[in-house]
Design an enzyme around this catalytic site. Sequence first.
Site, PDB file in Angstrom:
ATOM      1  N   CYS A  99      12.701  11.378   8.391  1.00  0.00           N
ATOM      2  CA  CYS A  99      12.710  11.166   9.743  1.00  0.00           C
ATOM      3  C   CYS A  99      13.994  10.964  10.480  1.00  0.00           C
ATOM      4  O   CYS A  99      14.267  10.899  11.660  1.00  0.00           O
ATOM      5  CB  CYS A  99      12.030   9.539  10.148  1.00  0.00           C
ATOM      6  SG  CYS A  99      12.199   8.473   9.005  1.00  0.00           S
ATOM      7  N   LYS A 146       0.964  -1.048  -0.064  1.00  0.00           N
ATOM      8  CA  LYS A 146      -0.032  -0.131   0.145  1.00  0.00           C
ATOM      9  C   LYS A 146       0.878   1.154  -0.154  1.00  0.00           C
ATOM     10  O   LYS A 146       1.432   1.627   1.050  1.00  0.00           O
ATOM     11  CB  LYS A 146      -0.928   0.037   0.973  1.00  0.00           C
ATOM     12  CG  LYS A 146      -1.912   1.094   0.962  1.00  0.00           C
ATOM     13  CD  LYS A 146      -2.272   1.830   2.526  1.00  0.00           C
ATOM     14  CE  LYS A 146      -3.089   3.082   2.262  1.00  0.00           C
ATOM     15  NZ  LYS A 146      -2.266   4.099   1.686  1.00  0.00           N
ATOM     16  N   GLU A 150       8.513   1.567  11.475  1.00  0.00           N
ATOM     17  CA  GLU A 150       9.722   2.716  11.325  1.00  0.00           C
ATOM     18  C   GLU A 150       8.849   4.108  11.170  1.00  0.00           C
ATOM     19  O   GLU A 150       8.136   4.235  10.411  1.00  0.00           O
ATOM     20  CB  GLU A 150      10.497   2.447  10.154  1.00  0.00           C
ATOM     21  CG  GLU A 150      11.828   3.197  10.167  1.00  0.00           C
ATOM     22  CD  GLU A 150      11.799   4.731   9.478  1.00  0.00           C
ATOM     23  OE1 GLU A 150      11.596   5.601  10.333  1.00  0.00           O
ATOM     24  OE2 GLU A 150      11.529   4.633   8.114  1.00  0.00           O
TER      25      GLU A 150
END
Length: 476
Positions: free
Chosen positions: A283, A174, A249
């Site tokens: 990130c 997805k 994550e």
Amino acid sequence: MFQELTASFIDGRIQGASQSRRELIDPAAEEVFHAVSEAGQTDVARVAVAADRAWRKEWRDLAPGKRAELLFRLAELIEQNADQLAQLDSRSMGKPLASARGEVMAGARTFRYYAGALSFPAGDVIPVARGGFDFTIRQPLGVVACIVPWNFPFAIACWKTAPALAAGNAVLLKPAAASPLGALALGRLAMEAGLPAGILQVLVGSGAEMGDALVSDPHVRKVSFTGSTEVGRHVMRTAAQDFTRVSLELGGKSPNIIFADSDWEKAADSAPLAVFDNTGQDCCARSRVFVEASIHKAFLVRFVESARRLRVGSPADPDTELGPLVSKGRRDAVEAFVEGARRSGRVIHCGGERPAGRGFYYPPTIITGVETTDECWREEIFGPVACVRAFTNEDEMLAEVNASPFGLSASIWTRDLNRALRVSRRVESGVVSINCHNSVHIEAPFGGFKHSGMGRDLGLAALEGFSELKNIYIDA
């Protein structure tokens, strides 16, 4: 290529008429450039059943050498189509074309690595007290869901899909709703490489609706998710209902620690891309900069000069280093953080003002005078903003570093090996880089501590995460 990518990739082809279509926005032009039909909850249930059937019939028992051949072929096809694949990510989220192409090539290397890893030993022979013969094997989980973000859409799709397929699983992939095209193209290339229909399926749709359906579907044995910490909590809660395995994550607020004995000039020159690369939408961005007080002023001058030299512009320009943010909403959120710092009297040394013209651009921004309670210091901004603080005491600095709920990556700059090892052990981050900012290596595990997640992508750890460990004992 993207003109044909108009819906989900199911059972080996682009298909699926939907009640809703999502328009994709080019963030550099602020214009719609494509639209895709979205799948829904009922599609997830149907596709999961088909994936489970294909896995049991076509993939679970396929010899590892044959799986490796198919994945090597897929890596070749990614390389052959690298320019077109790079265009998809560049248009979807404003990534400079050169960066997008580099990430596509890294995706190809990821498939090649995991194809090669299938020849590595995958179990142990264990001497047990009662005698006999005891050994372990690793077996695939079955159907796994891989949910990937918009900031590195093709690269992270490969990070998750390659080890999952290599381990013998069927994958429901997805992509983020804003950037589905690279994942859809990956599905098509997998079929061209010879993977059986149903083994890699790509579902396009909203995270709120389809994400929940994927996580709660009884055929899905594991969910591998990359995204925000808030959504990661929801994924974990939902998966717990059926003991579905998860790897997460999530967010980060990574430190960049510069000691006075380091090559601080090199640290200052590299610091801009350590936080502003991908327009700060990373990130791993080293957005909290800790500088030893004796070099703080000189470091800051050089850091600001280096940041001002970054080339911000059209993603299509080969000289561009930073493109726009992915959306108006993301730019507005970044701007709100900076304005909050300005109202609090913090010093903005560069950037801090939205440029005129079209596109969701925001310039590299460096802020000093921040307190540890400031939002811009504590919260993940996910944009091109860095905050700098001076320190005099190592223990106090480390207490500030570790006060964050996040713990994904970190950089430490020092020429003192003992200090490098001591500080790297004490920093609460899953990935630590010394005298550089290299967080990601295909061959090494990647993931975070604390609210930055659980489990690991990449390296052999990812193969283990997509498999079950079984112990077998033979009496003798």
